[in-house]
Design a protein around this motif. Sequence first.
Motif, PDB file in Angstrom:
ATOM      1  N   LEU A   7       0.746  -0.970   0.019  1.00 22.92           N
ATOM      2  CA  LEU A   7      -0.045   0.107  -0.013  1.00 22.92           C
ATOM      3  C   LEU A   7       0.799   1.406   0.053  1.00 22.92           C
ATOM      4  N   ALA A   8       1.935   1.295   0.767  1.00 20.39           N
ATOM      5  CA  ALA A   8       2.935   2.373   0.690  1.00 20.39           C
ATOM      6  C   ALA A   8       3.442   2.928  -0.565  1.00 20.39           C
ATOM      7  N   TRP A   9       3.958   1.665  -1.305  1.00 18.16           N
ATOM      8  CA  TRP A   9       4.563   1.688  -2.539  1.00 18.16           C
ATOM      9  C   TRP A   9       3.351   2.417  -3.486  1.00 18.16           C
ATOM     10  N   ILE A  10       2.123   1.729  -3.416  1.00 20.70           N
ATOM     11  CA  ILE A  10       1.205   2.463  -4.244  1.00 20.70           C
ATOM     12  C   ILE A  10       0.830   3.841  -4.251  1.00 20.70           C
ATOM     13  N   CYS A  11       0.855   4.091  -2.614  1.00 24.82           N
ATOM     14  CA  CYS A  11       0.747   5.524  -2.498  1.00 24.82           C
ATOM     15  C   CYS A  11       1.807   6.425  -3.134  1.00 24.82           C
ATOM     16  N   VAL A  12       3.179   5.869  -3.071  1.00 25.91           N
ATOM     17  CA  VAL A  12       4.296   6.766  -3.600  1.00 25.91           C
ATOM     18  C   VAL A  12       4.291   6.786  -5.151  1.00 25.91           C
ATOM     19  N   VAL A  13       3.771   5.706  -5.732  1.00 24.93           N
ATOM     20  CA  VAL A  13       3.580   5.780  -7.307  1.00 24.93           C
ATOM     21  C   VAL A  13       2.541   6.751  -7.644  1.00 24.93           C
ATOM     22  N   PHE A  14       1.335   6.674  -7.127  1.00 24.23           N
ATOM     23  CA  PHE A  14       0.450   7.491  -7.710  1.00 24.23           C
ATOM     24  C   PHE A  14       0.542   9.057  -6.988  1.00 24.23           C
ATOM     25  N   LEU A  15       1.357   9.376  -6.066  1.00 26.86           N
ATOM     26  CA  LEU A  15       1.868  10.640  -5.789  1.00 26.86           C
ATOM     27  C   LEU A  15       2.390  11.116  -6.839  1.00 26.86           C
ATOM     28  N   ALA A  16       3.647  10.355  -7.289  1.00 21.82           N
ATOM     29  CA  ALA A  16       4.376  11.043  -8.480  1.00 21.82           C
ATOM     30  C   ALA A  16       3.613  10.837  -9.729  1.00 21.82           C
ATOM     31  N   ALA A  17       2.808   9.860 -10.016  1.00 21.39           N
ATOM     32  CA  ALA A  17       2.055  10.094 -11.198  1.00 21.39           C
ATOM     33  C   ALA A  17       0.949  11.308 -11.302  1.00 21.39           C
ATOM     34  N   GLY A  18       0.394  11.411 -10.057  1.00 23.53           N
ATOM     35  CA  GLY A  18      -0.394  12.829 -10.111  1.00 23.53           C
ATOM     36  C   GLY A  18       0.232  13.933 -10.165  1.00 23.53           C
ATOM     37  N   PHE A  19       1.734  13.877  -9.851  1.00 25.80           N
ATOM     38  CA  PHE A  19       2.472  15.070  -9.905  1.00 25.80           C
ATOM     39  C   PHE A  19       2.692  15.470 -11.163  1.00 25.80           C
ATOM     40  N   VAL A  20       2.811  14.435 -12.090  1.00 21.45           N
ATOM     41  CA  VAL A  20       3.265  14.509 -13.404  1.00 21.45           C
ATOM     42  C   VAL A  20       2.007  15.038 -14.136  1.00 21.45           C
ATOM     43  N   LYS A  21       1.035  14.525 -13.787  1.00 22.71           N
ATOM     44  CA  LYS A  21      -0.398  14.969 -14.411  1.00 22.71           C
ATOM     45  C   LYS A  21      -0.702  16.496 -14.167  1.00 22.71           C
ATOM     46  N   GLY A  22      -0.317  16.920 -12.713  1.00 24.80           N
ATOM     47  CA  GLY A  22      -0.668  18.383 -12.621  1.00 24.80           C
ATOM     48  C   GLY A  22       0.334  19.046 -13.277  1.00 24.80           C
ATOM     49  N   VAL A  23       1.516  18.883 -13.502  1.00 19.54           N
ATOM     50  CA  VAL A  23       2.602  19.705 -14.144  1.00 19.54           C
ATOM     51  C   VAL A  23       1.990  19.700 -15.862  1.00 19.54           C
ATOM     52  N   VAL A  24       2.159  18.517 -16.294  1.00 17.96           N
ATOM     53  CA  VAL A  24       2.146  18.623 -17.922  1.00 17.96           C
ATOM     54  C   VAL A  24       0.463  18.143 -18.663  1.00 17.96           C
ATOM     55  N   GLY A  25      -0.447  17.991 -17.495  1.00 21.51           N
ATOM     56  CA  GLY A  25      -1.753  17.833 -18.143  1.00 21.51           C
ATOM     57  C   GLY A  25      -2.149  16.396 -18.405  1.00 21.51           C
ATOM     58  N   MET A  26      -1.241  15.327 -18.437  1.00 21.94           N
ATOM     59  CA  MET A  26      -1.555  14.065 -18.524  1.00 21.94           C
ATOM     60  C   MET A  26      -0.790  13.173 -18.051  1.00 21.94           C
ATOM     61  N   GLY A  27      -0.719  12.011 -17.960  1.00 19.85           N
ATOM     62  CA  GLY A  27       0.662  11.025 -17.779  1.00 19.85           C
ATOM     63  C   GLY A  27       0.362  10.401 -16.645  1.00 19.85           C
ATOM     64  N   LEU A  28      -0.842  10.403 -15.787  1.00 22.02           N
ATOM     65  CA  LEU A  28      -1.035   9.815 -14.668  1.00 22.02           C
ATOM     66  C   LEU A  28      -1.079   8.298 -14.890  1.00 22.02           C
ATOM     67  N   PRO A  29      -1.897   7.750 -15.890  1.00 22.41           N
ATOM     68  CA  PRO A  29      -1.784   6.195 -16.199  1.00 22.41           C
ATOM     69  C   PRO A  29      -0.390   5.657 -16.441  1.00 22.41           C
ATOM     70  N   THR A  30      -0.056   6.622 -17.523  1.00 24.69           N
ATOM     71  CA  THR A  30       1.252   6.094 -17.974  1.00 24.69           C
ATOM     72  C   THR A  30       2.527   5.954 -17.214  1.00 24.69           C
ATOM     73  N   VAL A  31       2.569   6.973 -16.151  1.00 24.85           N
ATOM     74  CA  VAL A  31       3.641   6.669 -15.134  1.00 24.85           C
ATOM     75  C   VAL A  31       3.326   5.693 -14.017  1.00 24.85           C
ATOM     76  N   ALA A  32       1.790   5.578 -13.677  1.00 28.14           N
ATOM     77  CA  ALA A  32       1.413   4.641 -12.703  1.00 28.14           C
ATOM     78  C   ALA A  32       1.717   3.168 -13.248  1.00 28.14           C
ATOM     79  N   MET A  33       1.267   2.872 -14.559  1.00 33.72           N
ATOM     80  CA  MET A  33       1.352   1.729 -14.898  1.00 33.72           C
ATOM     81  C   MET A  33       2.791   1.323 -15.128  1.00 33.72           C
ATOM     82  N   GLY A  34       3.640   2.217 -15.540  1.00 31.51           N
ATOM     83  CA  GLY A  34       5.000   1.899 -15.846  1.00 31.51           C
ATOM     84  C   GLY A  34       5.801   1.534 -14.568  1.00 31.51           C
ATOM     85  N   LEU A  35       5.466   2.225 -13.542  1.00 32.43           N
ATOM     86  CA  LEU A  35       6.092   1.893 -12.112  1.00 32.43           C
ATOM     87  C   LEU A  35       5.522   0.636 -11.747  1.00 32.43           C
TER      88      LEU A  35
END
Length: 249
Positions: A7-35
């Motif tokens: 669960l901790a790893w999942i939270c870290v992944v989605f924090l990073a993925a959400g951050f990317v989406k916030g900056v560039v407007g997309m990328g949450l599923p891409t980053v989350a799936m990749g990690l």
Amino acid sequence: MLSAGVLAWICVVFLAAGFVKGVVGMGLPTVAMGLLAVTMPPAQAAALLLIPSLVTNLWQLLTGPSFGRLCKRLWTMMAGVMLGTVAGAGLLTGTHTGAASAGLGAALVLYAILGLAKAGFTTSVRHEALLSPLVGVATGLVTGATGVFVIPAVPYLQSLRLGREDLIQALGLSFTVSTAALAIGLFRTGALASPSAQLVGSVAALAPALAGMFAGQALRQTMSVETFRAVFFVGLLALGGYLMGDGIL
């Protein structure tokens, strides 16, 4: 039941993925799936993605100015996304997990190369009627096989030369439909065999995804988006190459 460490790893992944989406407007599923796909089967990763992706993309979709107009213009593409995703979802399950990992890696590499090259094209209005459903089906097949929503939907939507807010809303529309279709496809193929555990993980991922998205939106006001995008695409290129090799071997 998911362990505290998972669960901790999942939270870290989605924090990073959400951050990317916030900056560039997309990328949450891409980053989350990749990690996530580095440590778990792609089908499990895709199941965890469903709630954070649906909520963040609905937010992006419903806050834009042109919901009705974009739905009318892009409905054939959305229909193709739905059909292609449901048809291709079986590749994420069963004996196809290695191929799905390799496919995910290939999608990430292609997306990164297009982003770094700043490749682009323009689609004329008279060609939209033909291209929209074809792009939708192709995007759906890639989504169903890899859990990644971006190829070829994002380059195509960028080629329509929409205004900035319309483009962001169109991306939200495409990603929302892709998420819903992926949920249907995973359910249809039996990938949601432990829905309670997957629901816990997906709900747990929502808060860090939203927190990361809001933080990214705030940072976007103070930094060069182009610099961040370059780092983002280089990282995706490396991650995609790793997943391709891992899936093939």
